[in-house]
Scaffold this active site. Structure first.
Site, PDB file in Angstrom:
ATOM      1  N   HIS A 167       0.835  -1.209   0.000  1.00  0.00           N
ATOM      2  CA  HIS A 167       0.000   0.000   0.000  1.00  0.00           C
ATOM      3  C   HIS A 167       0.868   1.257   0.000  1.00  0.00           C
ATOM      4  O   HIS A 167       0.493   2.284   0.543  1.00  0.00           O
ATOM      5  CB  HIS A 167      -1.002  -0.023   1.165  1.00  0.00           C
ATOM      6  CG  HIS A 167      -1.978  -1.167   1.023  1.00  0.00           C
ATOM      7  ND1 HIS A 167      -3.091  -1.079   0.214  1.00  0.00           N
ATOM      8  CD2 HIS A 167      -1.960  -2.422   1.531  1.00  0.00           C
ATOM      9  CE1 HIS A 167      -3.740  -2.244   0.264  1.00  0.00           C
ATOM     10  NE2 HIS A 167      -3.066  -3.073   1.036  1.00  0.00           N
ATOM     11  N   ASP A 176       2.621   1.885  -3.174  1.00  0.00           N
ATOM     12  CA  ASP A 176       2.821   2.287  -4.586  1.00  0.00           C
ATOM     13  C   ASP A 176       1.911   3.444  -4.987  1.00  0.00           C
ATOM     14  O   ASP A 176       2.347   4.403  -5.616  1.00  0.00           O
ATOM     15  CB  ASP A 176       2.723   1.091  -5.561  1.00  0.00           C
ATOM     16  CG  ASP A 176       1.396   0.360  -5.592  1.00  0.00           C
ATOM     17  OD1 ASP A 176       0.535   0.603  -4.719  1.00  0.00           O
ATOM     18  OD2 ASP A 176       1.216  -0.482  -6.514  1.00  0.00           O
ATOM     19  N   ASP A 195       2.597  -4.309  -9.398  1.00  0.00           N
ATOM     20  CA  ASP A 195       2.580  -5.685  -9.895  1.00  0.00           C
ATOM     21  C   ASP A 195       3.042  -5.740 -11.352  1.00  0.00           C
ATOM     22  O   ASP A 195       3.895  -6.547 -11.727  1.00  0.00           O
ATOM     23  CB  ASP A 195       1.167  -6.277  -9.777  1.00  0.00           C
ATOM     24  CG  ASP A 195       0.628  -6.151  -8.369  1.00  0.00           C
ATOM     25  OD1 ASP A 195       1.423  -5.898  -7.446  1.00  0.00           O
ATOM     26  OD2 ASP A 195      -0.594  -6.297  -8.188  1.00  0.00           O
TER      27      ASP A 195
HETATM   28  C1  GLA Z   1      -2.282  -4.912  -5.138  1.00  0.00           C
HETATM   29  C2  GLA Z   1      -2.189  -3.786  -6.162  1.00  0.00           C
HETATM   30  C3  GLA Z   1      -0.816  -3.114  -6.084  1.00  0.00           C
HETATM   31  C4  GLA Z   1      -0.486  -2.690  -4.662  1.00  0.00           C
HETATM   32  C5  GLA Z   1      -0.718  -3.848  -3.684  1.00  0.00           C
HETATM   33  C6  GLA Z   1      -0.562  -3.422  -2.251  1.00  0.00           C
HETATM   34  O1  GLA Z   1      -1.393  -5.949  -5.439  1.00  0.00           O
HETATM   35  O2  GLA Z   1      -2.390  -4.283  -7.468  1.00  0.00           O
HETATM   36  O3  GLA Z   1      -0.783  -2.007  -6.969  1.00  0.00           O
HETATM   37  O4  GLA Z   1      -1.184  -1.538  -4.305  1.00  0.00           O
HETATM   38  O5  GLA Z   1      -2.018  -4.411  -3.838  1.00  0.00           O
HETATM   39  O6  GLA Z   1       0.765  -3.094  -1.996  1.00  0.00           O
END
Ligand code: GLA
Length: 347
Positions: free
Chosen positions: A22, A24, A156
């Site tokens: 949480h 990014d 991701d």
């Molecule tokens: C998911 C989202 C990412 C990121 C994570 C938490 O994987 O796709 O962009 O925000 O949650 O770190």
């Protein structure tokens, strides 16, 4: 000119986030790692205006019009659900021709190991995208957002496109720079499933993101704040959310440095502290995730453990001495994963 019908094969890894969740979408930092589980897409262009993909994981194929629009309202009427991702990638990439193909994945679905980012990126490459990693990641992030209606961050898609062999990536989401962090030979990275699958659209992810935006109002992106700035946030709940992000970014930088110095004890302590912060300040954990983390931490040779990814279900990740965890005894599906290089076309 004759239609090119040669088979194209592309592979994209999934990812596990070692630390920095949480962060990014708050212009913070994270250390995700592409893993040796992933998705292979085989595609044969045929000059038609439909893209049709089969998957061994599900009986229903994804059949998509080549001129589908990148529009959430439209995409959410498409069935089966995985076809929404296929449609969104087709719309975001805009291939010149349709065709048929096949999807094979070694990643568990909806486990928080980025099976969707892996599918998006492998498919984009198989459809002929020649974008460089950052641009490819942004294209696939747009596809993910349109397919799910969730304003997810870039982590991701970026790590699966830009990963480097034997390394995790220290990503700074303020300027989108990424530096490889070499993973020492010795530790093992274990991923274990809490038993609760989750998708971003059915989780409180959007609520947390809105809380972060509310906390950042008048302060600037949370990932850029210092601990002493937190007193400026008067609402106690928003201050806790912000405290997670601010302390997490500090842990991420110290974790990257600990890994680079092969200080696995310190790296593990930071991972465990990250879990506590995600559980208490960000309220992104579950009893099953907490139970798995505590169990792993009770085993000799486990340096640290934490939930990984968005939370609210999905997986935990642990850094351990080789052989410290017998994954057969975890009473949870579990994997020993290795760092992997980024997405690529296969010969
Ligand atoms: C998911 C989202 C990412 C990121 C994570 C938490 O994987 O796709 O962009 O925000 O949650 O770190």
């Amino acid at each position: 000119m004759a239609m090119e019908t040669r088979e194209v094969r592309a592979y994209s890894p999934g990812r596990v986030n070692l630390i920095g969740d949480h962060t990014d979408y708050n212009e913070g930092v994270a250390v995700p790692m592409a893993i040796d589980l992933g998705t292979t897409v085989t595609f044969v262009p045929d000059g038609s205006r439909r893209v049709c993909l089969h998957s061994a994981a599900t009986p229903e194929p994804a059949e998509v019009d080549l001129y589908v629009r990148l529009d959430t309202e439209r995409l959410k009427t498409i069935e089966p659900r995985w076809a929404r991702y296929v449609a969104a990638v087709v719309a975001a990439v805009g291939p010149r021709t349709g065709g048929c193909g096949n999807v094979e994945s070694t990643l568990p679905m909806d486990a928080g190991l980025s099976s969707s980012a892996s599918l998006e990126v492998a498919l984009a490459l198989a459809l002929g995208s020649e974008a460089e990693p950052l641009h490819l990641a942004e294209t696939c992030q747009r596809a993910e957002q349109a397919a799910t209606g969730v304003d997810c961050g870039l982590m991701d898609q970026l790590v699966v496109t830009a990963a480097v062999e034997d390394c995790a990536l220290l990503v700074d989401f303020a300027d989108l720079s990424a530096r490889p962090v070499h993973i020492p030979e010795q530790p093992e990275v274990i991923v274990a499933h809490s038993g609760a699958s989750r998708t971003l659209e059915r989780s409180p992810y959007s609520t947390r993101r809105a809380e972060c935006e509310a906390a950042a109002y008048g302060m600037g992106p949370l990932g850029r704040l210092r601990p002493e700035d937190l007193v400026g946030i008067s609402d106690p709940l928003l201050r806790r959310r912000a405290r997670h992000v601010v302390t997490e970014c500090d842990r991420v930088r110290r974790f990257a440095s600990a890994l680079e110095h092969a200080d696995l004890g310190e790296a593990g302590r930071l991972m465990t502290a990250s879990h506590r912060s995600l559980a208490q300040d960000f309220e992104a954990s579950t009893p099953a995730l907490d139970g798995l983390v505590e169990h792993l931490l009770s085993l000799p040779g486990v340096f640290g453990a934490r939930l990984t990814g968005a939370g609210f279900g999905g997986c935990v990740v642990a850094l351990t001495e080789p052989g410290a965890v017998d994954i057969g005894t975890l009473r949870a599906p579990a994997w020993r994963v290795r760092p992997s290089g980024g997405a690529r076309l296969l010969p």
